[in-house]
Enzyme design. Structure first.
Site, PDB file in Angstrom:
ATOM      1  N   TYR A  34       0.795  -1.525  -0.094  1.00 57.38           N
ATOM      2  CA  TYR A  34      -0.133  -0.056  -0.030  1.00 57.38           C
ATOM      3  C   TYR A  34       0.914   1.222   0.103  1.00 57.38           C
ATOM      4  CZ  TYR A  34      -0.437  -0.378   5.368  1.00 57.38           C
ATOM      5  OH  TYR A  34      -0.217  -0.419   6.709  1.00 57.38           O
ATOM      6  N   GLU A  35       0.130   2.346  -0.261  1.00 57.31           N
ATOM      7  CA  GLU A  35       0.796   3.608  -0.390  1.00 57.31           C
ATOM      8  C   GLU A  35       1.896   3.752  -1.545  1.00 57.31           C
ATOM      9  OE1 GLU A  35      -1.486   5.562   2.141  1.00 57.31           O
ATOM     10  OE2 GLU A  35       0.244   6.526   0.921  1.00 57.31           O
TER      11      GLU A  35
END
Lengths: 574, 574
Positions: free
Chosen positions: B430-431
């Site tokens: 994620y990110e």
């Protein structure tokens, strides 16, 4: 995404391992191409149609303990029945016990296919195979006659009862007791943990092989004996053995991991296998075959994870690759392609290692020549810890990368990519942790495998020399790398010998894991380079060797330095 | 095994990153040693006593969707309330919005501690911090006044609504729509997936920052705007936004990952943040701070996994190490010690990288000198993808090794080691996946960060020169290695520049991931070597640098070769 057995890759590596090579000393004269082909195609069909679809169900539902008995997930029992009725369990089992007597090499290919379809499913027969091995080598004729035919057919399954809470990697502290009875049987009492398929509903009987200690047995590993303890006794009554509880595990949920209680009431009835106090020896027979099987699990789960990631990478549209005006499938992005090639080249390398180990076992078992048999056994002994550890390490790595290729979807359980990572995680642990394999390699195998080591090195150099004769910069680079890797391995193994000669065991053991990895890289690259040299018209195969050479084997020099780093002091850094 | 914040290690790396260094340009003049010490000790106490015990419960029970609303696990709500009431949410928030205005560097240390205690818990404030950043930089004064104080206090939490099924790494295809109303607000309609803490019961309101497209907006990323969409509207009524479902994930079960529906009835009411069609810019502010936070998650989860493995290795008795007559704790075995040192040295290296990134942000924000601020920003930009990807990669690796140290117990969920592995697995995804970080590093950051790169290289060489002046073979080896690693990094980054100058982008991108790892190794080794040089009387600290140099940085040459391997063709090997 379902599973398709990679028959082309499997056939290629089988061929590289010796199957179908016409030569005077052909071990595989009884296996013509048609036979091999039909076995592989039928195995692929059964795995794809019957086993692979159960893998997700097995994970979600898992095996459960219901009223003291283990219930496997829906469909499991029927699939196992049809699988064993089709003769798959008896493939490489001895002919004298109704087995088909096929080479271990063909068994290895099928084992890979079953494990790609479902690791949790394939575990049951893997343990039965170990039990067959141990009994065929060590049991009395009576025990053999009573148990082997049904184990070979798969009507009954086998287990390995080694571990106790205080006795894991170190079996010298086993406490389970066995007391000889007047009728020649034994009463076995104790608790075993982590018993794979210790109880289940897929077969009519379960044949436990149990390590236990006789009264007044010498302490340590020299006082452990092996017993056969069936779930159901020959008279049809239930033996005093039951599953007390199941572990709640990270993965392989469908494979029941049991705490087994022997002799809760009056002692479980058992029969001695082999001689008293020689149980660990018998168990090693079983463990060596099981260790190769676990290595192949690593290849199998990695292949499954790779296929799923490749499929996703070909369909998922995201970003514009290489300045494309439209969105591209993510396989268009160099970093994704790099990841997929890393996965695939490592799988092929590990497949080469595992199949080479199987071929060495065939050499040990099937050769007519005594010296050849001895060399085969030495080679198999040296290769087994490498096949087990290298392949299960790449199994985890490839499954990890498979999740990564899926991005956010990889973290969502429904996608299935995460299951492969969870399932793969057990393989570096059981049947001797990979750290134990590395110790086995350095402390036990290397000192007694000079011929086998020479063979590995000379094979690498021969392939390197052949490729070096070809034109083109790429061939020269590949040849030079392979030669360099062999040099690194020779240097690092010499270091180990020197350390042991100087009784500097800590210096040797500290580098055991990187040495094992270096072995894997050398044998894997040799395999891939041989394939490349034989099929350099096949761009797909050829580029695997080049990629593995430039992106994986490039670390060989550092691996050797790491292996020769010397003892790790008991420092306060921890 | 519970968690104990490693305050000694943290203090050491904070010091290395600049905190407490007396100098003319001291960025941290307002933070005396007593303040830092009391913040760290109080954070440790809260994390150890209140958060760490919830981590297992959070995993087993998870967050659940009940009657359309998310219910967090028992104890979660109370812990969050007490945590924010104690002021932990406002630590580095702007003073003008009632924040404490402490340096990002101190925030980084606390973020590590929260994440070690529970990654799933620490995620909520991490996203709130991102929302505060985005609003503080881009929102109107009215919006700031209405939302920042409660976000800063932690009474309200924030979310990032970017992803849609077809728009993940590539946000150009966002479809959520926003239509301007006569009163100046917007109506937002669409579905967002993978929204962390998109709904929950821990705060009075949830402030969604949502990427959406205006009618007639230009296609692609230049047509995306950012909107603030609160769960509860200023008049106290519920906005038209709800959680449709939760993902069933591999890990961080307590952190609800929501599919959010905006405008199911008449459109969710939203306010524009920043300018129309400039939403991605605003989101990048938020994402950069979040990316460092995720990197720190990698350090935090790795530290937790390490502590648990170390504890097990010190207590588990198995085998006889070094010829001992009695069974030994497994830490006595060289391969286990090697594994633990690998874990600990990589954690310390990643901690150095993350804290250096935080210090660069402080330099950008707190320096009086304009040029210094610019250099700080450039350095932070270059370091952020490295901090994110390197630290989350080692997070997974360390958690994987932590399971391995536990042997069979590691695969049993009750042990807790497997949870760390499952939790850690999201951080490289994620990110912005770690592949995206590597592309960001090579394609966007490197070309505009010549000064920052020079700084990194000269720092490595300065430390190397200092160590080289000392007596002793070990110092010379460490100094030579550090110099060599810097040379490798210089060569590989020059290759990237050359490829880009020649418009050979595929050649650059194919090596992006190994280049990022090489950056991590160089900055990490520089950090460890600086610690070693300053504290060489401390055997524990000194040996980390030596071990990391000999066993990790030894791969730098191969990493550089791998980074410069060139384009990966679209071959049939996949």
């Amino acid at each position: 995404m379902t599973y398709q057995a990679p028959l082309q890759d499997i056939r290629l590596v089988l061929e590289f391992a010796g199957l179908g090579q016409a030569s005077a000393t052909d071990l595989y004269a009884d296996c013509d191409a048609d036979l091999v082909d039909s076995v592989l195609r039928e195995a692929a069909r059964f795995a794809e149609e019957r086993i692979a679809p159960l893998n997700g169900i097995g994970d979600r539902i898992g095996s459960k303990l219901v009223d003291g008995a283990v219930v496997t997930p829906p469909g499991w029992k029927e699939a196992y029945r049809d699988w064993s009725e089709a003769g798959w369990n008896s493939l490489s089992a001895p002919v004298e016990w109704d087995g088909q007597g096929l080479p271990v090499l063909i068994q290895a290919a099928c084992t890979e296919i079953w494990n790609s379809a479902s690791m949790a499913f394939a575990l049951a027969p893997l343990l039965t195979a170990g039990a067959i091995d141990a009994l065929a080598h060590h049991a009395s004729d009576e025990l053999k006659a009573a148990y082997l035919p049904k184990l070979v057919s798969g009507e009954w399954t086998g287990t390995m009862n080694l571990t106790e809470p205080q006795a894991g990697s170190d079996l010298s502290t086993v406490r389970t007791r066995a007391i000889r009875q007047l009728d020649g049987t034994y009463r076995v009492e104790g608790q075993k943990i982590f018993i794979t398929y210790g109880d289940h509903d897929m077969s009519d009987n379960i044949v436990h092989l149990v390590l236990a200690r006789l009264p007044n047995a010498p302490p340590g590993t020299g006082g452990i004996s092996l017993f056969l303890v069936p779930r159901i006794l020959p008279d049809g009554s239930l033996n005093d053995v039951h599953c007390h509880s199941l572990e709640h595990k990270l993965g392989i949920h469908a494979s029941p991991t049991c705490t087994m209680v022997f002799g809760d009431i009056e002692g479980a009835v058992g029969w001695l296998v082999g001689e008293e106090n020689r149980g660990l020896n018998c168990m090693f027979t079983m463990m060596n075959s099981a260790r190769l099987g676990i290595g192949i699990q690593g290849v199998g789960i990695a292949e499954r994870a790779y296929q799923q990631a490749l499929d996703y990478a070909q369909t998922r549209q995201q970003g514009r690759a290489g300045g494309s005006p439209q969105t591209s499938p993510i396989i268009g992005h160099p970093d994704i392609r790099r990841t997929l090639l890393l996965m695939r080249s490592k799988i092929m390398a590990a497949r080469c290692i595992c199949y080479a180990t199987a071929a060495a076992l065939d050499r040990a078992n099937r050769s007519e020549d005594q010296e050849e048999r001895a060399l085969g056994a030495e080679l198999a002994g040296l290769l087994t810890p490498i096949a087990k550890a290298y392949s299960t390490d790449i199994g985890c790595e490839v499954a990890h990368l498979g999740v990564q290729v899926h991005g956010g979807m990889g973290f969502v359980e429904e996608t299935g990519a995460a299951q492969h990572l969870r399932d793969a995680r057990i393989a570096p642990i059981y049947e001797g942790t990979n750290g134990i394999q590395a110790i086995d390699l350095v402390a036990r195998k290397l000192p007694r495998s000079q011929k086998a080591l020479s063979l590995i090195l000379s094979e690498a150099r021969t392939v390197s020399d052949e490729i070096a004769l070809r034109d083109g910069a790429q061939s020269k680079i590949l040849a030079a790398r392979l030669a360099q890797v062999a040099d690194c391995l020779e240097r690092a193994t010499k270091y180990m010998r020197d350390m042991q000669a100087a009784h500097r065991h800590e210096d040797a053991l500290a580098g055991a894991s990187p040495l094992l990895e270096l072995f894997g890289v050398c044998i894997g690259l040799t395999g891939l380079a041989r394939l490349e040299n034989a099929r350099r018209d096949d761009e797909g195969i050829a580029s695997l060797a080049v990629f593995f050479s430039n992106q994986v084997a490039v670390y060989a020099g550092a691996l050797a330095e790491s292996a020769m780093g010397g003892a790790i002091p008991h420092i306060r850094a921890l």
